[in-house]
Design a protein around this motif. Structure first.
Motif, short mmCIF file in Angstrom:
data_model
loop_
_atom_site.label_atom_id
_atom_site.label_comp_id
_atom_site.label_asym_id
_atom_site.label_seq_id
_atom_site.Cartn_x
_atom_site.Cartn_y
_atom_site.Cartn_z
N ALA A 1 -0.38 15.19 2.64
CA ALA A 1 0.09 14.18 1.70
C ALA A 1 -0.99 13.82 0.70
O ALA A 1 -0.72 13.58 -0.48
CB ALA A 1 0.57 12.93 2.45
N LYS A 2 -2.24 13.80 1.15
CA LYS A 2 -3.35 13.55 0.23
C LYS A 2 -3.53 14.72 -0.72
O LYS A 2 -3.73 14.54 -1.94
CB LYS A 2 -4.64 13.32 1.01
N ALA A 3 -3.48 15.93 -0.18
CA ALA A 3 -3.68 17.12 -1.01
C ALA A 3 -2.61 17.22 -2.09
O ALA A 3 -2.86 17.74 -3.18
CB ALA A 3 -3.67 18.37 -0.14
N ALA A 4 -1.42 16.71 -1.80
CA ALA A 4 -0.33 16.74 -2.78
C ALA A 4 -0.47 15.64 -3.82
O ALA A 4 0.33 15.57 -4.77
CB ALA A 4 1.01 16.61 -2.06
N GLY A 5 -1.45 14.77 -3.63
CA GLY A 5 -1.66 13.69 -4.59
C GLY A 5 -0.71 12.53 -4.44
O GLY A 5 -0.61 11.67 -5.31
N ARG A 6 0.01 12.47 -3.33
CA ARG A 6 1.01 11.41 -3.14
C ARG A 6 0.52 10.28 -2.25
O ARG A 6 1.07 9.17 -2.31
CB ARG A 6 2.29 12.01 -2.52
N LEU A 7 -0.49 10.54 -1.42
CA LEU A 7 -1.03 9.52 -0.53
C LEU A 7 -2.40 9.10 -1.03
O LEU A 7 -3.24 9.96 -1.34
CB LEU A 7 -1.14 10.08 0.90
N ARG A 8 -2.63 7.81 -1.12
CA ARG A 8 -3.90 7.34 -1.65
C ARG A 8 -5.07 7.89 -0.84
O ARG A 8 -4.99 8.00 0.38
CB ARG A 8 -3.94 5.81 -1.73
N GLU A 9 -6.15 8.22 -1.52
CA GLU A 9 -7.27 8.91 -0.90
C GLU A 9 -7.99 8.09 0.15
O GLU A 9 -8.59 8.64 1.06
CB GLU A 9 -8.28 9.36 -1.98
N ASP A 10 -7.95 6.76 0.03
CA ASP A 10 -8.67 5.94 1.00
C ASP A 10 -7.84 5.61 2.24
O ASP A 10 -8.26 4.84 3.09
CB ASP A 10 -9.21 4.66 0.36
N PHE A 11 -6.65 6.21 2.35
CA PHE A 11 -5.88 6.07 3.59
C PHE A 11 -6.58 6.87 4.67
O PHE A 11 -6.89 8.05 4.50
CB PHE A 11 -4.45 6.58 3.41
N ASP A 12 -6.85 6.23 5.80
CA ASP A 12 -7.49 6.91 6.94
C ASP A 12 -6.45 7.19 8.00
O ASP A 12 -5.53 6.38 8.20
CB ASP A 12 -8.60 6.04 7.51
N VAL A 13 -6.59 8.30 8.69
CA VAL A 13 -5.58 8.65 9.69
C VAL A 13 -5.46 7.58 10.77
O VAL A 13 -4.37 7.36 11.32
CB VAL A 13 -5.89 10.03 10.29
N SER A 14 -6.55 6.87 11.06
CA SER A 14 -6.47 5.80 12.06
C SER A 14 -5.63 4.63 11.57
O SER A 14 -5.23 3.78 12.37
CB SER A 14 -7.87 5.32 12.44
N ASP A 15 -5.35 4.56 10.25
CA ASP A 15 -4.47 3.51 9.74
C ASP A 15 -3.05 3.63 10.30
O ASP A 15 -2.29 2.66 10.27
CB ASP A 15 -4.41 3.55 8.21
N LEU A 16 -2.69 4.81 10.79
CA LEU A 16 -1.38 4.97 11.40
C LEU A 16 -1.21 4.02 12.59
O LEU A 16 -0.13 3.46 12.79
CB LEU A 16 -1.18 6.42 11.87
N SER A 17 -2.29 3.81 13.34
CA SER A 17 -2.19 2.90 14.48
C SER A 17 -1.93 1.48 14.01
O SER A 17 -1.21 0.72 14.66
CB SER A 17 -3.45 2.96 15.33
N LEU A 18 -2.50 1.10 12.85
CA LEU A 18 -2.24 -0.24 12.31
C LEU A 18 -0.78 -0.38 11.92
O LEU A 18 -0.17 -1.44 12.11
CB LEU A 18 -3.14 -0.49 11.09
N VAL A 19 -0.23 0.69 11.36
CA VAL A 19 1.20 0.66 10.99
C VAL A 19 2.05 0.43 12.23
O VAL A 19 2.95 -0.43 12.25
CB VAL A 19 1.60 1.98 10.32
N PHE A 20 1.76 1.18 13.30
CA PHE A 20 2.59 1.08 14.50
C PHE A 20 2.39 -0.27 15.20
O PHE A 20 3.35 -0.83 15.74
CB PHE A 20 2.26 2.23 15.45
N LEU A 21 1.16 -0.80 15.17
CA LEU A 21 0.93 -2.12 15.75
C LEU A 21 1.63 -3.20 14.94
O LEU A 21 2.22 -4.14 15.50
CB LEU A 21 -0.57 -2.40 15.82
N ALA A 22 1.57 -3.10 13.62
CA ALA A 22 2.26 -4.07 12.77
C ALA A 22 3.76 -4.02 13.00
O ALA A 22 4.44 -5.06 13.09
CB ALA A 22 1.94 -3.80 11.30
#
Length: 206
Positions: free
Chosen positions: A131-152
């Motif tokens: 998603a980052k390579a395609a230019g659609r996901l912001r570059e400062d998104f970290d893969v560990s942010d997925l856990s924040l999404v699921f916790l939220a």
């Protein structure tokens, strides 16, 4: 398997699932046996180690999670794959609360199970990378942010009556904030905090 043995196995798995979720994975095996209404010897005959029991308890959740990742990796649209991964996992949380605990828990390193967990973690990381390579996901998104999404998401699904709608609304807001180019200028994010999925390998730019 005799009917009484099958009944014992079912009670052990139900008790273990409830206790793992409420008290953590280190709950004593004797406590699980007591809650299941079976002897400790019966428990150990069916599940000789804690690892074997945890693996069996969470096997369905990990199978579901692996299928979600596999579907995302098969999608040739990188942003759609990222978006659907988050949407599908969060929707699964609204239907199966233990799904979240399986995803975010530190589960035992047993043969086969550890291999499956690593495959899921690496799959998540690859979805983020694409998603980052395609230019659609912001570059400062970290893969560990997925856990924040699921916790939220877990925090808004307390009421079964409103959980699906609340989850969809939250996920829509989060995905909008993750998409590259939507915020001008994009403010830098604070450093990521490893939570659950923090074991995932870092992706380029994250």
């Amino acid at each position: 398997m005799r009917s009484d043995a099958a009944s014992n196995r079912r009670r052990v798995l139900e008790a273990a699932r409830a206790l793992f979720v409420s008290r953590g994975l280190d709950v004593p095996m004797a406590t699980i046996a007591r809650h299941a209404g079976v002897g400790v010897a019966t428990l150990y005959r069916r599940f000789p180690t804690r690892e074997a029991l945890v693996t069996e308890v969470f096997s369905d959740e990990f199978t579901t999670c692996a299928a979600i990742v596999d579907d995302a990796l098969a999608d040739d649209d990188a942003w759609r794959a990222f978006r659907r991964t988050i949407e599908t996992v969060c929707a699964s949380q609204t239907r199966d609360r233990e799904f979240n605990d399986a995803l975010l828990s530190t589960l035992p390193d047993v043969v086969g199970f550890e291999r499956e967990r690593l495959r899921i973690e690496e799959g998540f990381a690859e979805v983020v990378r694409r998603a980052k390579a395609a230019g659609r996901l912001r570059e400062d998104f970290d893969v560990s942010d997925l856990s924040l999404v699921f916790l939220a998401n877990r925090g808004v699904i307390g009421d079964p009556a409103t959980a699906p709608a609340a989850s969809r609304r939250l996920v829509a807001h989060l995905l909008r904030s993750f998409e590259a180019g939507r915020a001008e200028p994009a403010r830098p994010l604070p450093p990521p905090a490893p939570l659950g999925l923090g074991r995932l390998p870092r992706t380029a730019g994250g």
